[in-house]
Design a protein around this motif. Sequence first.
Motif, short mmCIF file in Angstrom:
data_model
loop_
_atom_site.label_atom_id
_atom_site.label_comp_id
_atom_site.label_asym_id
_atom_site.label_seq_id
_atom_site.Cartn_x
_atom_site.Cartn_y
_atom_site.Cartn_z
N ALA A 44 -2.44 10.76 7.33
CA ALA A 44 -3.57 10.21 8.09
C ALA A 44 -3.43 8.71 8.15
O ALA A 44 -3.93 7.99 7.31
CB ALA A 44 -4.89 10.61 7.43
N ILE A 45 -2.71 8.20 9.12
CA ILE A 45 -2.40 6.78 9.19
C ILE A 45 -3.33 6.09 10.18
O ILE A 45 -3.60 6.59 11.26
CB ILE A 45 -0.94 6.57 9.61
N ASN A 46 -3.84 4.93 9.79
CA ASN A 46 -4.67 4.14 10.66
C ASN A 46 -3.81 3.42 11.69
O ASN A 46 -2.59 3.42 11.62
CB ASN A 46 -5.46 3.14 9.81
N ALA A 47 -4.45 2.74 12.61
CA ALA A 47 -3.71 2.07 13.68
C ALA A 47 -3.04 0.79 13.21
O ALA A 47 -2.30 0.17 13.96
CB ALA A 47 -4.65 1.76 14.84
N GLY A 48 -3.30 0.35 11.98
CA GLY A 48 -2.73 -0.89 11.49
C GLY A 48 -1.21 -0.82 11.40
O GLY A 48 -0.61 0.24 11.28
N PHE A 67 12.51 -7.98 4.11
CA PHE A 67 12.57 -7.52 2.72
C PHE A 67 11.37 -8.06 1.93
O PHE A 67 10.81 -7.35 1.08
CB PHE A 67 13.88 -7.95 2.08
N LEU A 68 10.97 -9.29 2.21
CA LEU A 68 9.85 -9.89 1.50
C LEU A 68 8.50 -9.39 2.02
O LEU A 68 7.45 -9.79 1.50
CB LEU A 68 9.91 -11.41 1.62
N ASN A 69 8.51 -8.54 3.02
CA ASN A 69 7.29 -7.90 3.50
C ASN A 69 7.23 -6.42 3.15
O ASN A 69 6.18 -5.79 3.27
CB ASN A 69 7.18 -8.03 5.02
N ALA A 70 8.36 -5.86 2.70
CA ALA A 70 8.48 -4.41 2.56
C ALA A 70 7.46 -3.81 1.59
O ALA A 70 6.98 -2.69 1.80
CB ALA A 70 9.90 -4.05 2.11
N ALA A 71 7.11 -4.54 0.54
CA ALA A 71 6.19 -3.99 -0.45
C ALA A 71 4.75 -3.96 0.04
O ALA A 71 3.89 -3.30 -0.56
CB ALA A 71 6.27 -4.80 -1.75
N ALA A 72 4.45 -4.69 1.11
CA ALA A 72 3.07 -4.77 1.60
C ALA A 72 2.60 -3.42 2.13
O ALA A 72 3.36 -2.66 2.72
CB ALA A 72 2.98 -5.83 2.70
N GLY A 73 1.33 -3.15 1.92
CA GLY A 73 0.77 -1.89 2.40
C GLY A 73 0.21 -1.06 1.27
O GLY A 73 -0.09 -1.56 0.18
N GLU A 74 0.07 0.23 1.51
CA GLU A 74 -0.52 1.09 0.48
C GLU A 74 0.37 1.12 -0.76
O GLU A 74 1.59 1.34 -0.66
CB GLU A 74 -0.72 2.49 1.05
N ALA A 185 2.40 -12.02 4.32
CA ALA A 185 2.20 -10.57 4.47
C ALA A 185 0.74 -10.19 4.28
O ALA A 185 0.29 -9.18 4.84
CB ALA A 185 3.08 -9.82 3.47
N LEU A 186 -0.01 -10.99 3.51
CA LEU A 186 -1.43 -10.69 3.33
C LEU A 186 -2.19 -10.84 4.64
O LEU A 186 -3.20 -10.17 4.87
CB LEU A 186 -2.03 -11.59 2.26
N GLN A 187 -1.74 -11.74 5.50
CA GLN A 187 -2.35 -11.89 6.81
C GLN A 187 -1.87 -10.81 7.78
O GLN A 187 -2.64 -10.33 8.61
CB GLN A 187 -2.01 -13.27 7.40
N ASP A 188 -0.60 -10.44 7.67
CA ASP A 188 0.01 -9.56 8.66
C ASP A 188 -0.27 -8.07 8.41
O ASP A 188 -0.33 -7.29 9.37
CB ASP A 188 1.52 -9.78 8.70
N TYR A 189 -0.42 -7.67 7.15
CA TYR A 189 -0.48 -6.24 6.84
C TYR A 189 -1.69 -5.84 6.02
O TYR A 189 -1.78 -4.71 5.54
CB TYR A 189 0.80 -5.80 6.12
N TYR A 190 -2.64 -6.77 5.83
CA TYR A 190 -3.86 -6.47 5.09
C TYR A 190 -5.07 -6.99 5.84
O TYR A 190 -4.98 -7.94 6.62
CB TYR A 190 -3.83 -7.12 3.69
N GLU A 191 -6.18 -6.37 5.56
CA GLU A 191 -7.47 -6.86 6.05
C GLU A 191 -8.22 -7.43 4.86
O GLU A 191 -8.35 -6.78 3.82
CB GLU A 191 -8.27 -5.70 6.66
N THR A 215 -3.04 -0.03 7.00
CA THR A 215 -2.74 1.37 7.29
C THR A 215 -3.66 2.36 6.59
O THR A 215 -3.51 3.56 6.75
CB THR A 215 -1.28 1.69 6.88
N VAL A 216 -4.63 1.88 5.80
CA VAL A 216 -5.59 2.81 5.20
C VAL A 216 -6.40 3.44 6.32
O VAL A 216 -6.98 2.74 7.15
CB VAL A 216 -6.52 2.07 4.21
#
Length: 601
Positions: A44-48, A67-74, A185-191, A215-216
């Motif tokens: 169940a992936i969000n539109a993020g 590579f420095l963004n890969a860990a970002a997300g759930e 990455a906090l700006q690009d992949y998080y709210e 992506t939550v």
Amino acid sequence: MRGRLVVGALCGALALVGFTGCGIPERTEVQVDRRKEPATELSAINAGSEPPTRTTTDQPEEFVKNFLNAAAGEPDRAYYRVKQFIDPQYRSRLQEKRGSEVELTVVRLTDSPRVTFGADDRYKVSIGVQQIGVLRTDGTLVPPVSSETHYEFGLRLASPSGATDDGAGLYVIEPPNVLLVSDTALQDYYESRTIYFWSTDRTQLVPDLRFLPDTVPNERRLNEVVKWLVDGPSDWLRTGVVGLPDRTELINNATGGNGRWEVNLDMPGDDRTQIDQLITQLAWSLRDFDGELELKIRNNPVKVENLAARRSLRELYPLREGPRGYCVYEGAIHSLSVAGEPLEVPLDEAVNRNVVSAGLARSGEQILAALVVTASGGKQRLTVGTGRAPVTTFGKAENSYKVIGRPVWLRSSDPSHPRGLVVADGRLYWFDGNAVMTQIALNLPPGVVTAVAVSLDGQRIALIADGALYVAAVKLLDGGVTIGPSRRVITSLTGISAVDWVDENKLIVAGSAARPAIHEVTVDGAPQTVLMADTRAKVTSLSAYPDNPTIQMPWTYMYEASGSAYRSRPAERILPAQVHGVSPPPAGVRPGNPSAPFFLF
């Protein structure tokens, strides 16, 4: 997403469904959700957006950034995403953690990654970093634990046959043994999300910043916010707020949709007032949720309320109007025509003289006025007056000092006991309505305090000590003011000289970045935005009208540099002609400079 206050009549009648003493059984058989993993299926992936994959690019410089963004997300898939970038034979170097133990090391790049080509089709990568903090699974960014200032690793091309690879492209070899992620990455992949906790006297909601992966899924966002509230406030806020009662647990999952939401808690106690305050806390912490919320305690319905109606019923901040700009001109306070319609100065003319700087605030129908005035021997003294405008009577502090910073007021719900903060000769003091100053003990490294700023809620402060930036929680006591453990806020600025709040969770900070500059930064250090790359002179004071959910208007700020006042948006010097109530000087006489600008609200 910044929710905004919805003004209007209540959209839904309050449906009270029995309290015990309210009808809530003391204990029932409940199923408590203690799980730390996602509450819904990963499909169940969000539109993020998600970070780029390993094969997105074969350009080394771009590959390193990915590579420095890969860990970002759930967090439950952070190791999986990072390992896809790493050469299979090196993946075991990452000692994988699970559940709530997953942590991301957030860094700010101090320059572009250096990538050099070597033998055997391999690259050497070196990155200079500033440690910002550690991102936990509860969305908090806590102070850094590492002191590393650079990392080195290698890249190799996938083998032509692909026999030992997962495909073509590049791989990381000899990787760092932590999950690195860049602050961008906090700006690009998080709210960024704001949840709220009550102050220790339960009169004011206090913001607490969290980061939620884009992506939550939407159906899980409610659940994540409620879990954060159950788990309690961020570490640095704990001394200034109260969490939910001990042993509170979330039963099953918070659920809902189509304008109807349900939260079921196993919460000790049976206090109607406390439950009503919890509804307000939930309504503001779920600011982007509308519709009806049903609160259950141990599976028993307690209250159904319209979220927007509750936010309208209980405003976050007691603001009545937007900012009014003032400055000091020729030893007196004057209003400015550059920030709102100029008004009369709310002080009697007889006391408005010999002023160096000032802090004015509204508290109900009263004006709170703290003035720094000149004293004998070239020193300065604090004077304080309160009352309806124009304020006529001022008390004087017992002692004078060489240098006193701009005083600020701690906004509270008790107008009969006004309190403020001021820095004098390198030490922090609190003062009362009679100008009695009391030094505050701080848990900072030995050094000189040069500035203090207070958040709109009045329960948090920002401090500058020895050129470094700190934040701390405030606790108002019957006998005074105490400051909780201070948290260092990491910025790329050095020699920080001025600070103020421009948002519930953001600061404007002046310092040096090769040139005198003004940046915006969150209370935990990331992300950071350059507001002014070159102010041309050291900024000695900042004053802002903060963005907030109560009055809908853009935030703005003013500052002083080289003895002159400036405003932002657009950045320009404040001229004597923009000072209200001042006559032009005689012919041939050069007018003075407006200084020490500040806002009254």
